[in-house]
Design a protein around this motif. Structure first.
Motif, PDB file in Angstrom:
ATOM      1  N   PHE A 157       0.822  -1.218   0.000  1.00  0.00           N
ATOM      2  CA  PHE A 157       0.000   0.000   0.000  1.00  0.00           C
ATOM      3  C   PHE A 157       0.854   1.266   0.000  1.00  0.00           C
ATOM      4  CE2 PHE A 157      -2.221   3.400   2.267  1.00  0.00           C
ATOM      5  CZ  PHE A 157      -3.352   3.520   1.478  1.00  0.00           C
ATOM      6  N   ASN A 158       1.931   1.242   0.777  1.00  0.00           N
ATOM      7  CA  ASN A 158       2.729   2.457   0.943  1.00  0.00           C
ATOM      8  C   ASN A 158       3.401   2.907  -0.343  1.00  0.00           C
ATOM      9  OD1 ASN A 158       2.082   2.626   3.637  1.00  0.00           O
ATOM     10  ND2 ASN A 158       3.890   1.486   4.318  1.00  0.00           N
ATOM     11  N   LYS A 159       3.586   1.984  -1.319  1.00  0.00           N
ATOM     12  CA  LYS A 159       4.303   2.351  -2.543  1.00  0.00           C
ATOM     13  C   LYS A 159       3.385   2.500  -3.760  1.00  0.00           C
ATOM     14  CE  LYS A 159       9.197   1.376  -2.339  1.00  0.00           C
ATOM     15  NZ  LYS A 159      10.316   0.760  -3.057  1.00  0.00           N
ATOM     16  N   ARG A 160       2.103   2.258  -3.581  1.00  0.00           N
ATOM     17  CA  ARG A 160       1.210   2.310  -4.739  1.00  0.00           C
ATOM     18  C   ARG A 160       1.231   3.701  -5.373  1.00  0.00           C
ATOM     19  NH1 ARG A 160      -4.313   0.102  -3.104  1.00  0.00           N
ATOM     20  NH2 ARG A 160      -2.941  -1.675  -2.647  1.00  0.00           N
ATOM     21  N   ALA A 161       1.112   4.730  -4.550  1.00  0.00           N
ATOM     22  CA  ALA A 161       1.134   6.097  -5.064  1.00  0.00           C
ATOM     23  C   ALA A 161       2.484   6.431  -5.685  1.00  0.00           C
ATOM     24  CB  ALA A 161       0.810   7.079  -3.938  1.00  0.00           C
ATOM     25  N   TYR A 162       3.549   5.855  -5.141  1.00  0.00           N
ATOM     26  CA  TYR A 162       4.903   6.096  -5.659  1.00  0.00           C
ATOM     27  C   TYR A 162       5.014   5.620  -7.107  1.00  0.00           C
ATOM     28  CZ  TYR A 162       9.900   5.091  -6.303  1.00  0.00           C
ATOM     29  OH  TYR A 162      11.164   4.989  -6.799  1.00  0.00           O
ATOM     30  N   PHE A 163       4.565   4.406  -7.381  1.00  0.00           N
ATOM     31  CA  PHE A 163       4.660   3.866  -8.738  1.00  0.00           C
ATOM     32  C   PHE A 163       3.781   4.661  -9.702  1.00  0.00           C
ATOM     33  CE2 PHE A 163       5.807  -0.101  -6.328  1.00  0.00           C
ATOM     34  CZ  PHE A 163       7.099  -0.179  -6.790  1.00  0.00           C
ATOM     35  N   ASP A 164       2.577   5.005  -9.259  1.00  0.00           N
ATOM     36  CA  ASP A 164       1.691   5.797 -10.116  1.00  0.00           C
ATOM     37  C   ASP A 164       2.316   7.143 -10.436  1.00  0.00           C
ATOM     38  OD1 ASP A 164      -0.137   3.755 -10.048  1.00  0.00           O
ATOM     39  OD2 ASP A 164      -1.386   4.642  -8.480  1.00  0.00           O
ATOM     40  N   THR A 165       2.986   7.728  -9.452  1.00  0.00           N
ATOM     41  CA  THR A 165       3.621   9.027  -9.661  1.00  0.00           C
ATOM     42  C   THR A 165       4.790   8.925 -10.638  1.00  0.00           C
ATOM     43  OG1 THR A 165       2.995   9.727  -7.432  1.00  0.00           O
ATOM     44  CG2 THR A 165       4.754  10.971  -8.516  1.00  0.00           C
ATOM     45  N   VAL A 166       5.549   7.833 -10.566  1.00  0.00           N
ATOM     46  CA  VAL A 166       6.680   7.641 -11.497  1.00  0.00           C
ATOM     47  C   VAL A 166       6.174   7.620 -12.928  1.00  0.00           C
ATOM     48  CG1 VAL A 166       8.443   6.032 -12.282  1.00  0.00           C
ATOM     49  CG2 VAL A 166       8.172   6.468  -9.845  1.00  0.00           C
ATOM     50  N   ILE A 167       5.120   6.830 -13.191  1.00  0.00           N
ATOM     51  CA  ILE A 167       4.594   6.740 -14.553  1.00  0.00           C
ATOM     52  C   ILE A 167       4.012   8.081 -14.990  1.00  0.00           C
ATOM     53  CG2 ILE A 167       2.829   5.661 -15.995  1.00  0.00           C
ATOM     54  CD1 ILE A 167       3.270   3.078 -14.468  1.00  0.00           C
ATOM     55  N   ALA A 168       3.284   8.741 -14.094  1.00  0.00           N
ATOM     56  CA  ALA A 168       2.712  10.049 -14.434  1.00  0.00           C
ATOM     57  C   ALA A 168       3.810  11.060 -14.758  1.00  0.00           C
ATOM     58  CB  ALA A 168       1.847  10.545 -13.279  1.00  0.00           C
ATOM     59  N   SER A 169       4.897  11.010 -14.033  1.00  0.00           N
ATOM     60  CA  SER A 169       6.005  11.942 -14.274  1.00  0.00           C
ATOM     61  C   SER A 169       6.694  11.659 -15.606  1.00  0.00           C
ATOM     62  CB  SER A 169       7.018  11.853 -13.123  1.00  0.00           C
ATOM     63  OG  SER A 169       6.421  12.226 -11.898  1.00  0.00           O
ATOM     64  N   ILE A 170       6.802  10.391 -15.945  1.00  0.00           N
ATOM     65  CA  ILE A 170       7.385  10.032 -17.245  1.00  0.00           C
ATOM     66  C   ILE A 170       6.569  10.660 -18.372  1.00  0.00           C
ATOM     67  CG2 ILE A 170       7.753   8.112 -18.845  1.00  0.00           C
ATOM     68  CD1 ILE A 170       8.469   6.384 -16.399  1.00  0.00           C
ATOM     69  N   VAL A 171       5.241  10.574 -18.257  1.00  0.00           N
ATOM     70  CA  VAL A 171       4.368  11.137 -19.288  1.00  0.00           C
ATOM     71  C   VAL A 171       4.452  12.661 -19.290  1.00  0.00           C
ATOM     72  CG1 VAL A 171       1.979  11.349 -20.076  1.00  0.00           C
ATOM     73  CG2 VAL A 171       2.813   9.150 -19.193  1.00  0.00           C
ATOM     74  N   GLU A 172       4.414  13.270 -18.104  1.00  0.00           N
ATOM     75  CA  GLU A 172       4.401  14.730 -18.005  1.00  0.00           C
ATOM     76  C   GLU A 172       5.687  15.361 -18.523  1.00  0.00           C
ATOM     77  OE1 GLU A 172       3.598  15.589 -13.941  1.00  0.00           O
ATOM     78  OE2 GLU A 172       1.565  14.744 -14.007  1.00  0.00           O
ATOM     79  N   THR A 173       6.801  14.663 -18.413  1.00  0.00           N
ATOM     80  CA  THR A 173       8.096  15.214 -18.863  1.00  0.00           C
ATOM     81  C   THR A 173       8.418  14.844 -20.311  1.00  0.00           C
ATOM     82  OG1 THR A 173       9.237  13.288 -17.918  1.00  0.00           O
ATOM     83  CG2 THR A 173       9.057  15.255 -16.531  1.00  0.00           C
ATOM     84  N   ASP A 174       7.416  14.317 -21.017  1.00  0.00           N
ATOM     85  CA  ASP A 174       7.576  13.963 -22.437  1.00  0.00           C
ATOM     86  C   ASP A 174       8.654  12.903 -22.668  1.00  0.00           C
ATOM     87  OD1 ASP A 174       5.582  15.741 -23.262  1.00  0.00           O
ATOM     88  OD2 ASP A 174       7.011  17.410 -23.338  1.00  0.00           O
ATOM     89  N   ARG A 175       8.823  12.013 -21.713  1.00  0.00           N
ATOM     90  CA  ARG A 175       9.792  10.925 -21.885  1.00  0.00           C
ATOM     91  C   ARG A 175       9.104   9.581 -22.122  1.00  0.00           C
ATOM     92  NH1 ARG A 175      13.274  13.409 -23.814  1.00  0.00           N
ATOM     93  NH2 ARG A 175      14.598  11.565 -23.696  1.00  0.00           N
ATOM     94  N   ALA A 176       7.791   9.595 -22.294  1.00  0.00           N
ATOM     95  CA  ALA A 176       7.048   8.333 -22.404  1.00  0.00           C
ATOM     96  C   ALA A 176       7.511   7.503 -23.600  1.00  0.00           C
ATOM     97  CB  ALA A 176       5.546   8.611 -22.492  1.00  0.00           C
ATOM     98  N   GLU A 177       7.719   8.141 -24.749  1.00  0.00           N
ATOM     99  CA  GLU A 177       8.096   7.381 -25.940  1.00  0.00           C
ATOM    100  C   GLU A 177       9.466   6.736 -25.759  1.00  0.00           C
ATOM    101  OE1 GLU A 177       7.574   9.462 -29.578  1.00  0.00           O
ATOM    102  OE2 GLU A 177       5.423   9.799 -29.248  1.00  0.00           O
ATOM    103  N   ASP A 178      10.397   7.465 -25.165  1.00  0.00           N
ATOM    104  CA  ASP A 178      11.720   6.886 -24.916  1.00  0.00           C
ATOM    105  C   ASP A 178      11.616   5.684 -23.977  1.00  0.00           C
ATOM    106  OD1 ASP A 178      13.003   8.739 -26.511  1.00  0.00           O
ATOM    107  OD2 ASP A 178      13.289  10.154 -24.868  1.00  0.00           O
ATOM    108  N   PHE A 179      10.778   5.804 -22.944  1.00  0.00           N
ATOM    109  CA  PHE A 179      10.619   4.694 -22.006  1.00  0.00           C
ATOM    110  C   PHE A 179       9.930   3.504 -22.674  1.00  0.00           C
ATOM    111  CE2 PHE A 179      11.885   7.523 -18.664  1.00  0.00           C
ATOM    112  CZ  PHE A 179      12.301   6.699 -17.631  1.00  0.00           C
ATOM    113  N   ILE A 180       8.949   3.753 -23.527  1.00  0.00           N
ATOM    114  CA  ILE A 180       8.265   2.660 -24.232  1.00  0.00           C
ATOM    115  C   ILE A 180       9.252   1.907 -25.118  1.00  0.00           C
ATOM    116  CG2 ILE A 180       6.588   2.183 -26.065  1.00  0.00           C
ATOM    117  CD1 ILE A 180       4.815   4.358 -24.795  1.00  0.00           C
ATOM    118  N   ILE A 181      10.086   2.651 -25.848  1.00  0.00           N
ATOM    119  CA  ILE A 181      11.093   2.006 -26.706  1.00  0.00           C
ATOM    120  C   ILE A 181      12.062   1.181 -25.852  1.00  0.00           C
ATOM    121  CG2 ILE A 181      13.075   2.454 -28.208  1.00  0.00           C
ATOM    122  CD1 ILE A 181      11.470   4.889 -29.288  1.00  0.00           C
ATOM    123  N   SER A 182      12.508   1.734 -24.737  1.00  0.00           N
ATOM    124  CA  SER A 182      13.422   1.000 -23.856  1.00  0.00           C
ATOM    125  C   SER A 182      12.772  -0.273 -23.323  1.00  0.00           C
ATOM    126  CB  SER A 182      13.848   1.894 -22.686  1.00  0.00           C
ATOM    127  OG  SER A 182      14.632   2.976 -23.127  1.00  0.00           O
TER     128      SER A 182
END
Length: 659
Positions: A157-182
């Motif tokens: 439970f304590n890390k659920r928000a952490y993981f969601d925030t990591v993915i949201a930050s990847i999208v917000e910083t326009d790095r999603a495509e690079d991460f998808i390719i990786s």
């Protein structure tokens, strides 16, 4: 020095890496845990023959293993067409990503969902490896973040928000495509632990150089040399005989793009020579095979045919010189230029006298047919310099030498391209070279040593010259291990109308390899025994359309040349076999012709494949049962000895690193 003293000396060296009980015991715990993991997946491919597009696709989909992982994770939540799109994204992330993201109603949401799905697929692929091994496979720039996401646990439970925030930050910083390719590239890397190429990367298809580039980037690969590979290895040494043969083969299949564009070897000297010497010559017999529709014109083909005739005549001369230089090859019956009646237009072959389709040979002196003219000598000097100075070709050939050999024993399987030569009685065929009588494994080892001398021995030494000649022998010499035939009928196919002379009798191995007892004997010759040991063979295409099976001797031997090359597909009826050996056993996959990269990407069309398991394990195969597992177990045993030596005081602990 007695055994005990030698053992103690070794343990002292080991103690430099593991200086105390804590370090040694920790490593034992780590290694014993690794032994319990499932074995990694091995992927076998053979006879690629320059078909780069099909090779890249099967490399990307791991003969269906990637799609299998996609279905396991997503089939309960997505329809089949969505799973197909996800698989295509993994195969070709750079090409497919924009299309899928553009079609999504909400691009940011699509990124988030796609990243989550890829993380789930990647986590499944990583589950059979240690976290340390997965970390080594991660890209440098975003590896730490991906590592965090792979170790996501929704139950914490304590890390659920952490993981969601990591993915949201990847999208917000326009790095999603690079991460998808990786993530896509990481999935492909983790699905296959080791790749085996069972020979014949070169010739026939258009871009073997692209295949070599891909193999050099692969994380774990070995190569068993095919006869087409050793021919190119010979050309890279500067062997004029091999260079002429490589060029003749390339022109035959209308395949000069790799020579000129791929390797930067100019064929202008050959073109100028051919136009001058053969402009008024009949070149009908030397027309290259037609390319794709619209890819060449009658003038192009005529010019190529002149070049082909010019280099083929030089090839026949140089082959004759090589045979004359090496009586141990026992190929004097293949000296054919001196058997030609140039006035009558016939040739004397062992089976009789045959008319020639072409007898217009302006550079052949009937009294001295194997000597090059001064102009041919200069031409070959220019071509030799070009082959030796091609940095990319030399880099590829060094890779073939570093990762390759004539055979390999790996996890109970014996891999080789051609054959283990046999005589008519089913015994290992004996060869006499340098005063030695060689057969079986000893022959293969000796042949590989000489092949290496052809490239690495000092210039202008006898070892270098014989090694260069021997690479040509491996290409087409009588019953050579990589060729496996009595002779190659290039001369007859070009110049003799009677097709009965085109036959190239196979070595007796190809009759006896249907017998289990013979295959068991071959395996034992190479130190392999057991019900689950197999021979994996390439070289001779399996004629599937005629009902031939790739499984020989009840599955003891598997032939995986099923026609990867388009040139063979009308004969075999399919587009190749591949083999997958995972922790549940071995299965062979038959592939239909590849529709092309563009079709695969735009229409999500995979290669249609049929898979058949033929050696399924009753229980999951663990690393402890592999070759690497045996090495790890020996290390564990050594570390246990080191622990005992620490405790007996034979070796003093170094605890300076402890708090």
């Amino acid at each position: 020095m007695d055994h005990q003293s030698e053992r103690l000396k070794y343990l002292r060296l080991l103690a430099r890496e593991y200086p105390n009980v804590r370090a040694a015991s920790s490593e034992i715990i780590h290694l014993q845990a690794i032994l319990s993991l499932p074995k990694g997946t091995e992927h076998f491919m053979s006879d690629l023959h320059g078909e780069a597009e099909a090779f890249v696709h099967i490399l990307n989909n791991a003969s269906g293993a990637v799609r299998e992982k996609v279905d396991i994770v997503l089939r309960d939540s997505l329809p089949a067409d969505e799973c197909a799109r996800m698989a295509t994204l993994i195969y070709y992330p750079e090409e497919k990503l924009e299309e899928l993201a553009e079609a999504a109603p909400n691009r940011a949401e699509w990124y988030r969902i796609t990243l989550s799905r890829l993380i789930d697929i990647c986590r499944l692929c990583a589950s059979k490896y240690t976290r340390a091994k997965v970390r080594r496979a991660l890209p440098r720039w975003n590896g730490d973040i991906i590592n965090e996401l792979l170790n996501k646990n929704n139950d914490i439970f304590n890390k659920r928000a952490y993981f969601d925030t990591v993915i949201a930050s990847i999208v917000e910083t326009d790095r999603a495509e690079d991460f998808i390719i990786s993530m896509c590239n990481l999935i492909k890397r983790l699905v296959v632990d080791h790749l085996h190429i069972v020979g014949d990367i070169f010739d026939r298809g258009p871009r073997a150089d692209i295949i070599m580039d891909m193999l050099m980037e692969h994380h774990s690969v070995d190569i068993q040399w095919g006869n087409h590979d050793v021919l190119w290895m010979g050309a890279a040494t500067g062997s004029r005989t091999c260079i002429a043969t490589v060029l003749s083969n390339s022109i035959t299949y209308n395949n000069l793009e790799m020579i000129e564009t791929g390797y930067g070897i100019s064929l202008r000297p050959l073109s100028l020579f051919a136009d001058e010497v053969y402009r008024n010559s009949d070149v009908t017999c030397f027309m290259p095979k037609a390319g794709t529709e619209g890819s060449d014109t009658p003038l192009d083909r005529t010019r190529a045919a002149r070049m082909h005739k010019a280099i083929a005549i030089i090839q026949f001369k140089l082959e004759g010189q090589t045979i004359q230089r090496n009586p141990s090859f026992h190929m004097d019956d293949r000296l054919l230029l001196d058997k030609v009646d140039y006035e009558a237009g016939t040739v004397q072959l062992p089976s009789g006298v045959y008319p020639l389709r072409d007898c217009d040979f302006p550079t052949i002196d009937p009294a001295d047919p194997y000597t090059l003219t001064p102009e041919e000598t200069e031409l070959m000097a220019q071509l030799k310099r070009s082959f030796l100075r091609s940095e990319k070709l030399q880099r590829h050939i060094r890779f073939l030498y570093s990762k390759g050999g004539l055979y390999k024993c790996f996890n109970g399987n014996l891999l080789f391209h051609g054959c283990v030569p046999m005589d008519e009685n089913g015994e290992f065929l004996k060869f006499s070279f340098g005063g030695k009588e060689l057969s079986g494994k000893a022959l293969m080892d000796w042949c590989e040593t000489v092949a290496r001398e052809g490239y690495y021995a000092r210039e202008r030494t006898d070892e270098r010259q014989f090694g260069k000649d021997f690479l040509w022998f491996l290409w087409c010499g009588r019953h050579s291990p990589s060729f496996g035939r009595d002779h190659i009928a290039t001369f007859e196919r070009r110049l003799v109308e009677d097709k009965s002379t085109w036959v190239e009798p196979k070595n007796a191995y190809y009759t006896y390899y249907n017998e289990d007892e013979v295959c068991v004997r071959i395996l034992r010759e190479f130190g392999l025994e057991g019900d689950h040991c197999h021979i994996v063979n390439g070289h001779v295409p399996v004629k599937t359309k005629d009902g031939e099976s790739p499984l020989k001797a009840g599955g003891r031997l598997i032939v995986i040349d099923g026609g990867f090359s388009r040139a063979y597909q009308s004969t075999t009826g399919i587009a190749g076999y591949t083999l997958v050996y995972d922790s549940w056993g071995i299965h062979i996959t038959a592939h239909e012709p590849f529709p092309g990269k563009r079709t695969a990407i735009e229409d999500n069309k995979d290669i249609l494949s049929t898979s058949m398991a033929f050696d399924r394990s009753e229980s999951r195969i663990r690393i402890s049962e592999t070759d690497n597992g045996k090495v790890l177990q020996q290390t564990i045993n050594d570390l246990k000895d080191l622990l005992s030596a620490f405790r007996r005081g034979e070796i003093k602990e170094d605890n300076s690193d402890m708090d």
